[in-house]
Design a protein around this motif. Structure first.
Motif, PDB file in Angstrom:
ATOM      1  N   ARG A 188       1.434   6.405  -5.794  1.00  0.00           N
ATOM      2  CA  ARG A 188       0.005   6.727  -5.690  1.00  0.00           C
ATOM      3  C   ARG A 188      -0.785   5.463  -5.977  1.00  0.00           C
ATOM      4  O   ARG A 188      -0.674   4.886  -7.056  1.00  0.00           O
ATOM      5  CB  ARG A 188      -0.327   7.826  -6.701  1.00  0.00           C
ATOM      6  CG  ARG A 188      -1.804   8.143  -6.813  1.00  0.00           C
ATOM      7  CD  ARG A 188      -1.959   9.515  -7.453  1.00  0.00           C
ATOM      8  NE  ARG A 188      -3.249   9.652  -8.104  1.00  0.00           N
ATOM      9  CZ  ARG A 188      -3.724  10.826  -8.532  1.00  0.00           C
ATOM     10  NH1 ARG A 188      -2.998  11.919  -8.421  1.00  0.00           N
ATOM     11  NH2 ARG A 188      -4.903  10.898  -9.112  1.00  0.00           N
ATOM     12  N   ALA A 189      -1.544   5.034  -4.977  1.00  0.00           N
ATOM     13  CA  ALA A 189      -2.352   3.818  -5.148  1.00  0.00           C
ATOM     14  C   ALA A 189      -3.708   4.186  -5.717  1.00  0.00           C
ATOM     15  O   ALA A 189      -4.313   5.161  -5.285  1.00  0.00           O
ATOM     16  CB  ALA A 189      -2.510   3.119  -3.803  1.00  0.00           C
ATOM     17  N   GLU A 190      -4.172   3.390  -6.677  1.00  0.00           N
ATOM     18  CA  GLU A 190      -5.450   3.697  -7.309  1.00  0.00           C
ATOM     19  C   GLU A 190      -6.602   2.931  -6.678  1.00  0.00           C
ATOM     20  O   GLU A 190      -7.766   3.219  -6.912  1.00  0.00           O
ATOM     21  CB  GLU A 190      -5.394   3.423  -8.824  1.00  0.00           C
ATOM     22  CG  GLU A 190      -4.341   4.268  -9.551  1.00  0.00           C
ATOM     23  CD  GLU A 190      -4.568   5.782  -9.434  1.00  0.00           C
ATOM     24  OE1 GLU A 190      -5.720   6.207  -9.227  1.00  0.00           O
ATOM     25  OE2 GLU A 190      -3.564   6.539  -9.517  1.00  0.00           O
ATOM     26  N   ASP A 191      -6.286   1.882  -5.919  1.00  0.00           N
ATOM     27  CA  ASP A 191      -7.342   1.200  -5.177  1.00  0.00           C
ATOM     28  C   ASP A 191      -6.743   0.573  -3.921  1.00  0.00           C
ATOM     29  O   ASP A 191      -5.520   0.539  -3.762  1.00  0.00           O
ATOM     30  CB  ASP A 191      -8.076   0.151  -6.043  1.00  0.00           C
ATOM     31  CG  ASP A 191      -7.117  -0.875  -6.611  1.00  0.00           C
ATOM     32  OD1 ASP A 191      -6.300  -1.416  -5.834  1.00  0.00           O
ATOM     33  OD2 ASP A 191      -7.169  -1.113  -7.828  1.00  0.00           O
ATOM     34  N   ALA A 192      -7.614   0.075  -3.053  1.00  0.00           N
ATOM     35  CA  ALA A 192      -7.155  -0.423  -1.762  1.00  0.00           C
ATOM     36  C   ALA A 192      -6.229  -1.614  -1.918  1.00  0.00           C
ATOM     37  O   ALA A 192      -5.238  -1.750  -1.178  1.00  0.00           O
ATOM     38  CB  ALA A 192      -8.358  -0.787  -0.893  1.00  0.00           C
ATOM     39  N   ALA A 193      -6.541  -2.469  -2.882  1.00  0.00           N
ATOM     40  CA  ALA A 193      -5.699  -3.648  -3.075  1.00  0.00           C
ATOM     41  C   ALA A 193      -4.286  -3.233  -3.470  1.00  0.00           C
ATOM     42  O   ALA A 193      -3.291  -3.766  -2.954  1.00  0.00           O
ATOM     43  CB  ALA A 193      -6.308  -4.556  -4.154  1.00  0.00           C
ATOM     44  N   ALA A 194      -4.215  -2.255  -4.354  1.00  0.00           N
ATOM     45  CA  ALA A 194      -2.895  -1.773  -4.774  1.00  0.00           C
ATOM     46  C   ALA A 194      -2.168  -1.144  -3.596  1.00  0.00           C
ATOM     47  O   ALA A 194      -0.951  -1.298  -3.433  1.00  0.00           O
ATOM     48  CB  ALA A 194      -3.051  -0.772  -5.915  1.00  0.00           C
ATOM     49  N   ALA A 195      -2.915  -0.425  -2.758  1.00  0.00           N
ATOM     50  CA  ALA A 195      -2.299   0.203  -1.589  1.00  0.00           C
ATOM     51  C   ALA A 195      -1.716  -0.860  -0.667  1.00  0.00           C
ATOM     52  O   ALA A 195      -0.583  -0.736  -0.188  1.00  0.00           O
ATOM     53  CB  ALA A 195      -3.327   1.051  -0.843  1.00  0.00           C
ATOM     54  N   LEU A 196      -2.499  -1.904  -0.422  1.00  0.00           N
ATOM     55  CA  LEU A 196      -2.037  -2.962   0.477  1.00  0.00           C
ATOM     56  C   LEU A 196      -0.830  -3.681  -0.098  1.00  0.00           C
ATOM     57  O   LEU A 196       0.068  -4.098   0.626  1.00  0.00           O
ATOM     58  CB  LEU A 196      -3.173  -3.959   0.740  1.00  0.00           C
ATOM     59  CG  LEU A 196      -4.264  -3.430   1.677  1.00  0.00           C
ATOM     60  CD1 LEU A 196      -5.494  -4.330   1.636  1.00  0.00           C
ATOM     61  CD2 LEU A 196      -3.733  -3.315   3.098  1.00  0.00           C
ATOM     62  N   ALA A 197      -0.802  -3.796  -1.432  1.00  0.00           N
ATOM     63  CA  ALA A 197       0.297  -4.524  -2.079  1.00  0.00           C
ATOM     64  C   ALA A 197       1.557  -3.666  -2.178  1.00  0.00           C
ATOM     65  O   ALA A 197       2.663  -4.189  -2.303  1.00  0.00           O
ATOM     66  CB  ALA A 197      -0.144  -4.981  -3.476  1.00  0.00           C
ATOM     67  N   ALA A 198       1.381  -2.357  -2.104  1.00  0.00           N
ATOM     68  CA  ALA A 198       2.514  -1.468  -2.403  1.00  0.00           C
ATOM     69  C   ALA A 198       3.627  -1.570  -1.361  1.00  0.00           C
ATOM     70  O   ALA A 198       4.809  -1.487  -1.691  1.00  0.00           O
ATOM     71  CB  ALA A 198       2.023  -0.025  -2.512  1.00  0.00           C
ATOM     72  N   GLY A 199       3.246  -1.762  -0.128  1.00  0.00           N
ATOM     73  CA  GLY A 199       4.264  -1.826   0.918  1.00  0.00           C
ATOM     74  C   GLY A 199       4.828  -0.455   1.191  1.00  0.00           C
ATOM     75  O   GLY A 199       5.580   0.099   0.393  1.00  0.00           O
ATOM     76  N   GLY A 200       4.481   0.101   2.287  1.00  0.00           N
ATOM     77  CA  GLY A 200       4.942   1.449   2.613  1.00  0.00           C
ATOM     78  C   GLY A 200       3.977   2.070   3.580  1.00  0.00           C
ATOM     79  O   GLY A 200       2.965   1.477   3.943  1.00  0.00           O
ATOM     80  N   ARG A 201       4.316   3.281   3.982  1.00  0.00           N
ATOM     81  CA  ARG A 201       3.482   3.992   4.933  1.00  0.00           C
ATOM     82  C   ARG A 201       2.357   4.674   4.178  1.00  0.00           C
ATOM     83  O   ARG A 201       2.601   5.386   3.201  1.00  0.00           O
ATOM     84  CB  ARG A 201       4.358   5.029   5.646  1.00  0.00           C
ATOM     85  CG  ARG A 201       3.712   5.704   6.814  1.00  0.00           C
ATOM     86  CD  ARG A 201       3.582   4.749   7.988  1.00  0.00           C
ATOM     87  NE  ARG A 201       2.883   5.421   9.072  1.00  0.00           N
ATOM     88  CZ  ARG A 201       3.520   6.110  10.019  1.00  0.00           C
ATOM     89  NH1 ARG A 201       4.841   6.167  10.028  1.00  0.00           N
ATOM     90  NH2 ARG A 201       2.831   6.703  10.961  1.00  0.00           N
ATOM     91  N   PHE A 202       1.120   4.427   4.607  1.00  0.00           N
ATOM     92  CA  PHE A 202      -0.014   5.063   3.949  1.00  0.00           C
ATOM     93  C   PHE A 202      -0.057   6.540   4.328  1.00  0.00           C
ATOM     94  O   PHE A 202       0.116   6.905   5.485  1.00  0.00           O
ATOM     95  CB  PHE A 202      -1.325   4.403   4.362  1.00  0.00           C
ATOM     96  CG  PHE A 202      -1.379   2.935   4.041  1.00  0.00           C
ATOM     97  CD1 PHE A 202      -1.081   2.481   2.764  1.00  0.00           C
ATOM     98  CD2 PHE A 202      -1.735   2.016   5.012  1.00  0.00           C
ATOM     99  CE1 PHE A 202      -1.128   1.120   2.460  1.00  0.00           C
ATOM    100  CE2 PHE A 202      -1.790   0.663   4.725  1.00  0.00           C
ATOM    101  CZ  PHE A 202      -1.480   0.199   3.448  1.00  0.00           C
TER     102      PHE A 202
END
Lengths: 168, 323, 737
Positions: B8-22
């Motif tokens: 679970r990403a808490e912000d867009a930057a974390a989402a982009l860094a997470a690597g995976g399918r949104f």
């Protein structure tokens, strides 16, 4: 992992070993709330309609793990056989069901639909997007995400219209 | 459904860094994952990254990628100034799905071609190089424009057709920084790479959709389908027509359900500019818009259907009698 | 509770009922619009369907499907699947069935996991600790195949049909009648394959206890379902119990046991723990029954006055290899209309597609609307009003057999229906226009054979004067709970609150089950007979004849004596057992139900879209036991007709036999917005030959004709004929030009 969510006003902890569990299967298999039905498992029938933070959604098309901290309302949260909600009572009076399988989804959907209407939301059949009126055509369109193969649609519309009028 | 890891990403930057399918609404992705048409190893839940506001931007409107379809359709500003967008969203799916589906996710909806959904049959979009079963098969819902030997899939959505007609802009963030794409240029025609639906690059995230200032034109979305509600478009027409007295000042028209992207043709629209509305003019416009249209047997009817619907919508948009 | 004292009453329906029993009873609850007694459970999500209750330690099953339409499965990557997380068993068992049992089959369908007859056939079962694990592992299955798809039959052929002798009939000389006719119609029509698409997918939860199998299942006919399941498993029927208290829709799609019952039973036996299998919607479409597609040739030969001299109705349909069922398309054509020259033909092709089976009104559902299209064409050719044409051709007796009708109310239905609908306002073809919309009206007769099946029930009258009805009858939405409660309450003079009805348990007395529109009449008659057995005993205790006694509000009244039931029972528990069997009245007369259907449509001249404006129907189907549930049945049946006319079409890819639109997004059952106001009227009606209640079938009659009325309305709106269902917008556009 465990997630905690509020279901029908009650805080519940759901141990989740597998993130693949949908909200629908979590309710039916893990939380002992089988009132929400599985008709297609792909968002194509509406039998699994529940409210997520007050909004109707298809419980089959979302993962349980995505709902940490959310509020879910299922058919069991709307009323009981001893204390029916107005819509539940109206569905009985108007015979808005036959086999009953789509019925929990219809009633949860209709409950949320009336709230959407009270917020002034338009629909695809609204002549005026800014001031929709809840006529039969509006009810039909707004309820078209809930299929009923026994085809009680006219009775469902009657039950919803009567409830909307009595609440209004 | 294959196993996957969940973050679970808490912000867009974390989402982009997470690597995976949104995953946002998940209304199409989970549908496909259950059938193993999609098999991501990792899901990144972006439902909590923000990006869920609708805010004015100049005379336009900036719509966060996580704004739910239902909220966008009901937004008073959208209803008043971009009714085409409200109408298109409300014509799609069901109320339940619109409550969950997001602005960004709707742009990324995948085709409803039945062979894309059938793992037993060849499909170049699902499995590049395997072939196209839709040609010679059931292609009632499939493309008449912009298709290729490799693929005749259609983009099935409604909202993006309106976004194209409204000249919206898709804003994207990603490993290589932020960029924008016009809504009309977001989706790709299949060519020989039908596996790529859009011009979004791997790892990129749609952050918002920007609506330009309203044109004040007459806006119409007409969707033609096999069931009156809760069905995908066979053909849809999105039109925004600005009149200037008795002539058309500007018309933007996009077709849905006929190609792998919302179908617009600026040179066809130019035919309309400055002209008084007439059946003959609309006929010429429709012929130009549909130039090169090719049926595949079962979907041949879409060509006359699209032509008639375009003419009817333009007639209505310019104040004429649709009949 | 005291040991019940049992009284029995059996009736074989050999003679018409002279007296109408329910005209003599006093409670006044029968034929009232009672709310469904189970309604509170259904609207609160507390009615439990097959897959709603999983015993502790339940494991989950998921079928592996054949990806080919013809051939053999010779193996599977079993070791690989067994190694996947949570997998408990990968089962290929000779007892697995190839396709579901037909209604009332009573024995197992063909078995075995190897030979493949259609794409999507279950060929193995994966069982895992969780639903998610089972699904994933089944999806990873790779059957080893001998693919003979190139030899598969994947669509109705031009010729090469079986023509079973018993299903052909001819009288007079139809060819001659056609030649001599003043007006004639000779056309070929097509109806598509369709799917029941009940909202509840087929499901079974099975467990074994001391050699005895219990299955919570979703089935319509428990008596034969038990026999089918026991036969498939090779065990005694006494060791099988099926529970189906609530069934989420059937429409004929759950008449016989299906893959999940056998699979769950085998897996539960092997694992020694309960196993649940709920079919994925795709499995439901591919691997349970469908309605056959049909090609139908109709010939009508009429004189100058529109009176029919000849009728031909020949049908070509598909069937599964080795199966005895084929859609009896022409079932009503021998007797609906007059005409001395007649040809009835029935031709069957075996296809490697999903097995055809009974779907709501098998036969008439697609046969009657097509005859009604042809009648509409004849009316136009003869310059007659379509209602008038039908009125001129109502026979006095069954024209094929010479037997009298037990009751023929077609004329009343047509006249009153036309009046109620405002048929006189019907426009000339293609003449009424509102903006881009062409408006039209159409009508059709509705007819469906009426039957009675053996059925048993018990009523337990408790010392406190309350009663419990017990039978293995199912309520698939038809209203069995309501009407059986009402029948018992009326016959015993009890308020409905004092009657409980228990259904859907195969340990209870064996009923007709739900199917063929005989359920209410058959199971209801058995409940009535059980009540009459109790009445006789109560009368004895009152010291009078049963017909001198009135039962009302829990009291027995005879002459000037009134005694409350608890007083009369004196602590005893009485058990009444009733059994009905069909008899001579099924043979000596032609029994049918009748109706007239009317539709108004709007057709877009821009897009070819058809929108229904209203539907109306008038029906005569005997005594109406509950007008509320009867009306719902009719609405539902008519909406089936909407789907048939406008939206529904099972598509199998003719190249490989794959079921293309195997989901609810692409198989278009009507949605709420597709359905307009529907007006239903029931004629006061009795049929003394039908059964002791004089009630008849309803739910199927309603879908016989509707599609004809709708498509005739489209013809009226557009001035064009449509001879292929469903009338989708592409067909309309092509006709409009």
């Amino acid at each position: 992992m465990d997630i905690t969510l509020t279901i029908n006003g009650e805080r519940r902890t759901l141990p989740l070993e597998d993130p693949r569990v949908t909200l629908l299967d979590a309710l039916r298999q893990h939380l002992d709330l089988p009132g929400t039905k599985k008709g297609c498992d792909h968002g194509q029938c509406g039998a699994c309609t529940v409210m997520l933070n007050g909004r109707r959604i298809n419980a089959c098309l979302t993962l349980a793990v995505m709902h940490q901290g959310d509020e879910i309302t299922t058919i069991e949260g709307l009323g009981t056989p001893e204390a029916l909600s107005p819509l539940q009572a109206a569905f009985i009076r108007h015979d808005g069901f036959q086999c009953g399988y789509c019925t929990p989804g219809q009633i949860v959907s209709a409950t949320a639909m009336l709230a959407e209407f009270r917020e002034g939301w338009p629909s695809n059949v609204s002549n005026d997007l800014s001031a929709p009126r809840l006529d039969d055509e509006e009810i039909r369109e707004r309820m078209s995400g809930n299929l009923c193969r026994c085809s009680c649609y006219p009775n469902i519309v009657d039950a919803i219209r009567e409830t909307a009028e009595s609440v209004a | 459904m294959r196993p996957f890891t969940y973050t679970r990403a808490e912000d867009a930057a974390a989402a982009l860094a997470a690597g995976g399918r949104f995953i946002a609404g998940g209304t199409n992705l989970l549908d496909l994952m259950k059938l193993q048409v999609e098999t991501p190893d990792a899901l990144v839940d972006i439902n909590h990254v923000g990006l869920d506001a609708i805010a004015p931007e100049g005379e336009g409107l900036l719509v966060g990628a996580l704004v739910r379809n239902a909220d966008l359709a009901a937004d008073p500003r959208v209803r008043r100034d971009w009714p085409l967008l409200s109408r298109a969203i409300l014509a799609g799916a069901s109320a339940q799905i619109r409550n969950r589906a997001t602005t960004g996710g709707n742009l990324l909806q995948r085709t409803r071609c039945p062979y894309f959904y059938d793992l037993d049959t060849p499909c170049n979009k699902r499995q590049p190089g395997s072939g196209c079963s839709a040609q010679g098969g059931f292609n009632r819902t499939l493309a008449i424009l912009g298709a290729s030997e490799a693929c005749i899939a259609t983009f099935p959505g409604d909202m993006p057709v309106a976004l194209a007609a409204l000249d919206a802009e898709i804003r994207i963030d990603g490993p290589n920084g932020a960029r924008t794409l016009p809504a009309a240029g977001f989706h790709r025609l299949p060519g020989d790479t039908p596996e790529r639906d859009t011009n979004l690059e791997p790892g990129e995230l749609i952050t918002s959709v920007a609506l330009p200032a309203p044109t004040g034109g007459r806006q119409i979305y007409r969707k033609v389908r096999d069931r009156r509600s809760f069905a995908f478009a066979l053909v849809s027409v999105a039109a925004d027509v600005v009149m200037d007295g008795g002539t058309i000042r500007q018309a933007r028209v996009a077709l849905g359900g006929v190609a792998a992207r919302p179908w617009m043709l600026p040179e066809a629209q130019a035919l309309l500019d400055g002209q008084p509305p007439s059946a003959a003019l609309f006929g010429r416009f429709a012929d130009r818009l549909l130039a090169g249209a090719k049926g595949h047997g079962e979907n041949d009817f879409k060509i006359p259907l699209a032509r008639r619907t375009v003419i009817a919508v333009l007639t209505e948009a310019t104040g004429g009698d649709a009949a | 509770m005291s040991e019940p004292i049992t009284f029995k009453r059996h009736l074989r329906m050999n003679t018409p009922e002279k007296a109408d029993f329910f005209d003599q009873t006093a409670q006044g609850v029968l034929s009232q619009p009672l709310d469904r007694p189970e309604g509170k459970l259904k609207v609160t999500g507390t009615a439990s369907y097959a897959d709603d209750v999983h015993p502790p330690e339940t494991a989950y099953g998921w079928f592996v499907r054949a990806p080919i339409a013809k051939g053999w499965v010779t193996g599977l990557n079993t070791a690989e699947l067994r190694a996947m997380p949570g997998v408990l068993a990968v089962i290929r068992d000779d007892r697995m069935i190839m396709h579901p049992a037909q209604g009332q089959q009573g024995k197992s369908p063909p078995q075995g996991p190897s030979e493949v007859f259609y794409a999507g056939q279950p060929v193995a079962l994966v069982v895992a600790e969780t639903f998610e694990q089972a699904r994933d592992a089944a999806q990873a299955a790779r059957p080893e195949l001998i693919d003979r798809s190139d030899k598969a039959a994947l669509k109705l052929p031009l010729d090469d049909y079986e023509t079973p002798k018993s299903k052909q009939a001819a009288q007079g000389d139809l060819d001659k009648a056609m030649t001599e006719a003043a007006f004639a119609v000779d056309q070929v029509y097509e109806t598509p394959s369709m799917s029941h698409s009940a909202m509840e997918p087929h499901a079974a939860v099975a467990w074994w206890d001391d050699g005895k199998l219990t299955v919570r299942g979703s089935y319509q006919m428990l008596k034969t379902n038990v026999a089918e399941l026991a036969d498939a498993l090779g065990i005694s029927a006494r060791k099988v119990r099926i529970l189906a208290p609530y069934v989420g829709g059937g429409f004929g799609g759950k008449l016989g046991i299906s893959h999940e019952a056998v699979g769950a039973a085998i897996a539960a036996q092997r694992l020694g723990r309960p196993v649940a299998i709920a079919l994925h919607r795709r499995n439901v479409y591919e691997a349970t029954h469908r309605r056959s597609e049909s090609r139908q040739r109709i010939r009508l030969a009429a004189g100058a006055d529109g009176r029919l001299a000849g009728i031909g109705h020949e049908a070509w349909v598909s069937s599964m290899f080795g199966d005895s069922f084929s859609e009896p398309v022409t079932q009503a054509s021998p007797f609906t209309y007059a005409g001395e020259n007649r040809v009835i033909g029935h031709h069957v092709a075996r296809l490697n597609l999903t097995a055809p089976g009974s779907m709501r009104a098998p036969g008439e559902a697609i046969g009657v609307p097509i005859v009604e299209l042809a009648m509409d064409e004849l009316a136009q050719a003869a310059g007659l009003d379509p209602v008038e044409l039908r009125l001129r051709n109502i026979p006095d007796e069954d024209p094929s057999t010479g037997k009298p009708f037990s009751s023929n109310r077609l004329e009343d239905c047509l006249r009153q229906g036309a009046e109620r609908f405002g048929w006189a306002d019907r426009p000339e073809p293609g003449a009424r226009r509102e903006g881009e919309w062409l408006i039209g009206m159409g009508m059709a007769s509705a007819v469906r054979v009426n039957t009675l099946e053996p059925s048993e029930a018990a009523i337990i009258l408790l010392p406190d004067g309350t009663a419990r009805v017990e039978t293995d009858m199912t309520d698939i939405g038809t209203g069995s709970y309501a009407i059986l409660t009402q029948i018992a309450a009326e016959a015993l003079g009890l308020p409905v609150e004092r009657v409980t009805t228990v259904l859907g348990d195969s340990d209870l007395p064996p009923s007709s089950g739900s199917g063929g529109s005989f359920g209410a009449a058959s199971s209801g008659s058995s409940v009535l007979l059980a009540a009459q057995a109790l009445r006789a005993q109560l009368a004895e205790r009152m010291g009078c004849d049963a017909d001198e006694m009135t039962l009302k509000d829990g009291q027995a009244i005879a002459g000037n004596r009134t005694r409350a039931l608890p007083d009369l029972l004196a602590g005893d528990t009485l058990r009444g057992e009733g059994a009905i069997d069909p008899g001579a009245t099924s043979q000596t007369v032609r029994q049918a139900t009748w109706g007239a259907q009317f539709a108004e449509v709007a057709v877009s001249t821009v897009t070819g879209e058809v929108q229904l404006r209203r539907l109306a129907a008038t029906f005569a189907c005997g005594r109406i036991l509950n007008p509320k549930t009867a009306r719902s049945q009719c609405i539902g049946g008519m909406i089936f007709g909407i789907g048939s006319a406008l939206t529904e079409h099972v598509a199998h890819d003719p190249r490989d036999g794959h079921f293309v639109n195997r989901d609810l997004a692409e198989y278009h059952v009507p949605a709420n917005l597709d359905v307009p106001k529907i007006d239903i009227a029931f004629l006061p009606d009795r049929d003394a030959h039908a059964n002791p209640m004089q009630a008849k079938g309803i739910g199927e009659l309603a879908c016989c004709g509707t599609a004809g009325a709708i498509v005739n309305a489209i013809a009226n709106a557009t001035g064009k004929r449509f001879r292929e269902f469903p009338v989708t917008l592409d067909k309309v556009l092509a006709a409009l030009g």
